[in-house]
Design an enzyme around this catalytic site. Sequence first.
Site, mmCIF file in Angstrom:
data_model
loop_
_atom_site.group_PDB
_atom_site.id
_atom_site.type_symbol
_atom_site.label_atom_id
_atom_site.label_comp_id
_atom_site.label_asym_id
_atom_site.label_seq_id
_atom_site.Cartn_x
_atom_site.Cartn_y
_atom_site.Cartn_z
ATOM 1 N N GLU A 137 -15.936 22.266 13.039
ATOM 2 C CA GLU A 137 -16.501 21.257 12.133
ATOM 3 C C GLU A 137 -17.977 21.609 11.939
ATOM 4 O OE1 GLU A 137 -15.732 18.047 10.410
ATOM 5 O OE2 GLU A 137 -17.789 18.584 9.882
ATOM 6 N N ASP A 185 -8.562 21.079 6.764
ATOM 7 C CA ASP A 185 -8.716 19.672 6.371
ATOM 8 C C ASP A 185 -10.108 19.524 5.785
ATOM 9 O OD1 ASP A 185 -8.712 16.966 6.082
ATOM 10 O OD2 ASP A 185 -8.770 16.499 8.228
ATOM 11 N N ASP A 223 -13.749 17.771 -0.582
ATOM 12 C CA ASP A 223 -13.436 18.301 -1.906
ATOM 13 C C ASP A 223 -14.200 19.610 -2.142
ATOM 14 O OD1 ASP A 223 -11.777 16.077 -2.827
ATOM 15 O OD2 ASP A 223 -13.621 14.918 -2.612
HETATM 16 N N1 AG3 Z 1 -10.042 15.125 3.789
HETATM 17 C C1 AG3 Z 1 -10.516 14.970 2.444
HETATM 18 C C2 AG3 Z 1 -9.514 14.615 1.410
HETATM 19 C C3 AG3 Z 1 -10.108 14.599 0.058
HETATM 20 C C4 AG3 Z 1 -10.509 13.252 -0.401
HETATM 21 N N2 AG3 Z 1 -11.088 13.336 -1.707
HETATM 22 C C5 AG3 Z 1 -11.619 12.328 -2.381
HETATM 23 N N3 AG3 Z 1 -11.600 11.085 -1.950
HETATM 24 N N4 AG3 Z 1 -12.189 12.578 -3.531
HETATM 25 C C6 AG3 Z 1 -9.848 13.945 4.486
HETATM 26 C C7 AG3 Z 1 -10.256 14.009 5.896
HETATM 27 C C8 AG3 Z 1 -9.250 13.340 6.753
HETATM 28 N N5 AG3 Z 1 -9.189 13.944 8.035
#
Ligand code: AG3
Length: 286
Positions: free
Chosen positions: A106, A155, A158
């Site tokens: 991360e 994960d 965007d």
């Molecule tokens: N990961 C991001 C998902 C994208 C969401 N996009 C948006 N709301 N425009 C989520 C992290 C969960 N562990």
Amino acid sequence: MDLWFSEKYTDGVVFSIKVDKQLTSVQSEFQRIDVYESRDFGRILVIDGYLMLTEKDEFIYHEMIVHVPMAVHPNAERVLVIGAGDGGVVRELTRYDRVKKIDLVEIDEMVVNVCREFLPKTSCKLDDERVSIYFQDGIEFVKNSRNSYDLIIVDSTDPFGPGEALFSEDFYKNCYRALTDEGIMVNQHESPYYESDAIAMQSAHKKISGIFEICHVYQAHIPTYASGHWLFGFASKKYHPVMDLNSGGWNKLGIKTKYYNTNLHLGAFALPNYVLELLKKAEKQG
Ligand code: AG3
């Protein structure tokens, strides 16, 4: 006075959730991180104004990004997770005894700190003894790994801001190299519905399908992401996501899930015609 969190999906569409209060707001070196409390969705994690998860529906995303590849790969022991400092992916992975090693990369330590403090339901397994957390750029981390992982889960946020490079061709190529010959990479693949999301998902699909032997897309219904219709990419060197699904084996594990099951697994790869069309177009551009 009413307080609302709003995310703009297009110049003409906004999604809003009424919030009771803001629990924290911090600016890290990379991004702004906010947590809100709401009646209808519980706590909400927002990064740079974009909704990352809510306590109420995060199970859908985290179950689908983890259990789909885990039910296909017969012996995934070493898993690399990129992004995901909220711990949701790690929580689902720790439910498998066969998983021996989870490396979580991360870029932003503050995401982990905020989630440990305010989102215990997702961050609860970050201290599992199999988990090592690296506060590093995922791009750099995979550059230096060879043949080391059975499964990589991307994960990401965007494809703009700190998450942008996690959608690049070089990154996917390095993930390919970091995987064993039987490895699988799963990534959050944006939504097919609104145009800007659809363009991002086509671009990701085009790049990934030029690199991996087997490349499919699957879907889930996620109420708090744009349009509620979200996609995941399944890229693999050997295993087919439907033909190699081991339903019997997975069901024997007795993992209790709220969204995922092995029938739904099969259905998730059956995509609407307009999505198939978008994917086909993206492959042709390749
Ligand atoms: N990961 C991001 C998902 C994208 C969401 N996009 C948006 N709301 N425009 C989520 C992290 C969960 N562990």
